[in-house]
Design a protein around this motif. Structure first.
Motif, mmCIF file in Angstrom:
data_model
loop_
_atom_site.group_PDB
_atom_site.id
_atom_site.type_symbol
_atom_site.label_atom_id
_atom_site.label_comp_id
_atom_site.label_asym_id
_atom_site.label_seq_id
_atom_site.Cartn_x
_atom_site.Cartn_y
_atom_site.Cartn_z
ATOM 1 N N THR A 150 -53.320 27.395 -9.785
ATOM 2 C CA THR A 150 -52.854 28.577 -8.612
ATOM 3 C C THR A 150 -53.483 28.495 -7.874
ATOM 4 O O THR A 150 -54.912 28.938 -7.803
ATOM 5 C CB THR A 150 -52.354 29.315 -9.211
ATOM 6 O OG1 THR A 150 -51.238 29.129 -10.283
ATOM 7 C CG2 THR A 150 -51.250 30.598 -8.373
ATOM 8 N N GLN A 175 -47.001 17.928 -6.324
ATOM 9 C CA GLN A 175 -45.640 18.706 -6.815
ATOM 10 C C GLN A 175 -44.858 16.901 -6.688
ATOM 11 O O GLN A 175 -43.310 17.180 -7.337
ATOM 12 C CB GLN A 175 -45.765 18.625 -5.420
ATOM 13 C CG GLN A 175 -46.351 20.426 -5.324
ATOM 14 C CD GLN A 175 -46.691 21.580 -4.719
ATOM 15 O OE1 GLN A 175 -45.509 20.022 -3.812
ATOM 16 N NE2 GLN A 175 -47.421 22.049 -4.619
ATOM 17 N N ARG A 186 -46.806 18.727 -14.639
ATOM 18 C CA ARG A 186 -45.992 19.344 -13.883
ATOM 19 C C ARG A 186 -44.785 19.945 -15.107
ATOM 20 O O ARG A 186 -44.618 21.022 -14.993
ATOM 21 C CB ARG A 186 -44.652 18.563 -12.692
ATOM 22 C CG ARG A 186 -44.968 19.128 -11.442
ATOM 23 C CD ARG A 186 -44.588 18.389 -10.330
ATOM 24 N NE ARG A 186 -43.358 17.634 -10.890
ATOM 25 C CZ ARG A 186 -43.248 16.477 -10.250
ATOM 26 N NH1 ARG A 186 -44.863 15.999 -9.553
ATOM 27 N NH2 ARG A 186 -43.013 15.000 -10.428
ATOM 28 N N HIS A 187 -44.168 19.639 -15.983
ATOM 29 C CA HIS A 187 -43.333 20.427 -16.702
ATOM 30 C C HIS A 187 -43.807 20.964 -17.364
ATOM 31 O O HIS A 187 -43.730 22.653 -17.664
ATOM 32 C CB HIS A 187 -42.441 19.706 -17.123
ATOM 33 C CG HIS A 187 -41.587 18.773 -16.519
ATOM 34 N ND1 HIS A 187 -40.804 17.398 -16.951
ATOM 35 C CD2 HIS A 187 -40.900 18.729 -14.997
ATOM 36 C CE1 HIS A 187 -39.649 16.429 -16.021
ATOM 37 N NE2 HIS A 187 -40.088 17.836 -15.023
ATOM 38 N N ASN A 189 -46.632 22.303 -16.832
ATOM 39 C CA ASN A 189 -46.820 24.733 -15.931
ATOM 40 C C ASN A 189 -46.048 25.051 -15.092
ATOM 41 O O ASN A 189 -46.206 26.409 -14.957
ATOM 42 C CB ASN A 189 -48.338 23.640 -14.750
ATOM 43 C CG ASN A 189 -49.297 23.178 -15.519
ATOM 44 O OD1 ASN A 189 -49.962 23.626 -16.047
ATOM 45 N ND2 ASN A 189 -49.846 21.955 -15.056
ATOM 46 N N GLN A 190 -44.371 24.482 -15.440
ATOM 47 C CA GLN A 190 -43.182 25.574 -14.999
ATOM 48 C C GLN A 190 -43.513 26.889 -15.380
ATOM 49 O O GLN A 190 -43.234 26.236 -16.773
ATOM 50 C CB GLN A 190 -42.057 24.013 -14.353
ATOM 51 C CG GLN A 190 -41.809 23.203 -14.070
ATOM 52 C CD GLN A 190 -41.384 22.982 -13.878
ATOM 53 O OE1 GLN A 190 -40.579 22.548 -14.716
ATOM 54 N NE2 GLN A 190 -40.447 21.590 -12.659
ATOM 55 N N GLY A 191 -42.817 27.541 -14.895
ATOM 56 C CA GLY A 191 -42.581 28.969 -15.011
ATOM 57 C C GLY A 191 -43.416 29.326 -15.511
ATOM 58 O O GLY A 191 -43.784 30.891 -16.270
ATOM 59 N N ASN A 192 -45.175 29.324 -15.809
ATOM 60 C CA ASN A 192 -46.038 29.721 -16.147
ATOM 61 C C ASN A 192 -46.667 30.907 -14.674
ATOM 62 O O ASN A 192 -47.004 29.605 -13.067
ATOM 63 C CB ASN A 192 -47.573 28.554 -15.785
ATOM 64 C CG ASN A 192 -47.342 28.548 -17.441
ATOM 65 O OD1 ASN A 192 -46.466 28.685 -18.266
ATOM 66 N ND2 ASN A 192 -48.412 26.683 -17.856
#
Length: 281
Positions: A150, A175, A186-187, A189-192
């Motif tokens: 991030t 991305q 990527r999947h 890390n999604q939503g973190n």
């Protein structure tokens, strides 16, 4: 947070005193004391390893140094690598002076808008006639890791902005890449809310390092200047993508070499990465 570099002027105490009295620059007494008593100021021992290394280097092959001075450089390789202190091309390949014409930057990037690296490439190809352009990334690359994490909270200071702008193309790769390992990362890390930099052995991280090298090779090969020079049969050259393992020193060919149309890619002794998805051009 990174700080701007501080220029240090080393003067004898008498010269420094005279400077303060004659210069238009006024240094408060407390600051003057600080300049002369900083505990983190460089000491002779800081440079011992460099001095001793230089002495050993000078004694190793003085005839070669004299030859290079008299006859100039004719390096067969142009190396584009990462600025990381662990991946110096001279060290990794135990290479003698005169082997590499080199450029290193964070995460081994290439951009047509970067006049520094583009001029290095132009000079290496057109004036030095290097035979091989080697793009070499490395596992554990901090620039690639930062492109997954991030971004720092806004507002950014100038140093942070410079770093984040530099790694922006790698964020795009992260991305948009369709490579299996990167997609899976990527999947995950999604939503973190906050994504940390990946671990050294993370398969997605290692794959992203490789994809970043491949993209650099593509950017170089598609540069109009390079396309034009590739058509010059008088001085053929090839562009290669390699990756270096900082844990064991192994170099792997990613099998993405580019050369003049109709040419045969030279045999490369480094084993190709089994995870590489892009075939040789």
């Amino acid at each position: 947070m990174l700080r701007p570099p501080l220029a240090l002027f080393v003067l004898s105490s008498s010269l420094f005193t005279a400077f303060l009295h004659t210069s238009a620059l006024t240094v408060p007494s407390d600051e003057a004391k600080l300049l002369s008593s900083r505990s983190d100021a460089p000491s002779a021992s800081d440079f011992d390893v460099l001095y001793q290394g230089n002495q050993a280097f000078r004694a190793k092959d003085p005839a070669l140094l004299q030859d290079l001075a008299n006859n100039g450089q004719h390096p067969p390789f142009l190396f584009i690598g990462c600025s990381d202190s662990r991946v110096s091309e001279g060290t990794v390949f135990d290479a003698k002076p005169g082997t590499f014409f080199a450029e290193r930057n964070i995460a081994n990037q290439y951009s047509r808008q970067d006049s520094n690296i583009r001029s290095i490439l132009a000079y290496g190809l057109e004036e030095l006639h290097v035979k091989h352009v080697v793009v070499m990334g490395h596992y554990g690359c901090g620039g690639v890791a930062a492109s997954v994490a991030t971004p720092p909270s806004l507002p950014w200071d100038e140093a942070t902005a410079a770093i984040q702008q530099w790694i922006a193309p790698i964020r795009v790769t992260y991305q948009t890449s369709e490579r299996k390992e990167v997609v899976e990362m990527r999947h995950r890390n999604q939503g973190n809310g906050t994504v940390s930099a990946p671990a050294l052995h993370d398969a997605g991280f290692r794959a992203l390092v490789e994809e970043n090298v491949k993209n650099t090779v593509k950017r170089i090969a598609s540069d109009t200047m390079v396309v034009e020079l590739l058509q010059d049969s008088a001085h053929p050259f090839f562009i290669h993508g390699w990756v270096y393992d900082i844990e064991n020193g192994e170099v792997k060919d990613l099998d993405v070499s580019v050369g003049p149309r109709g040419s045969t890619i030279p045999a490369i002794p480094f084993h190709a990465s089994a995870a590489s998805l892009v075939r040789r051009h």
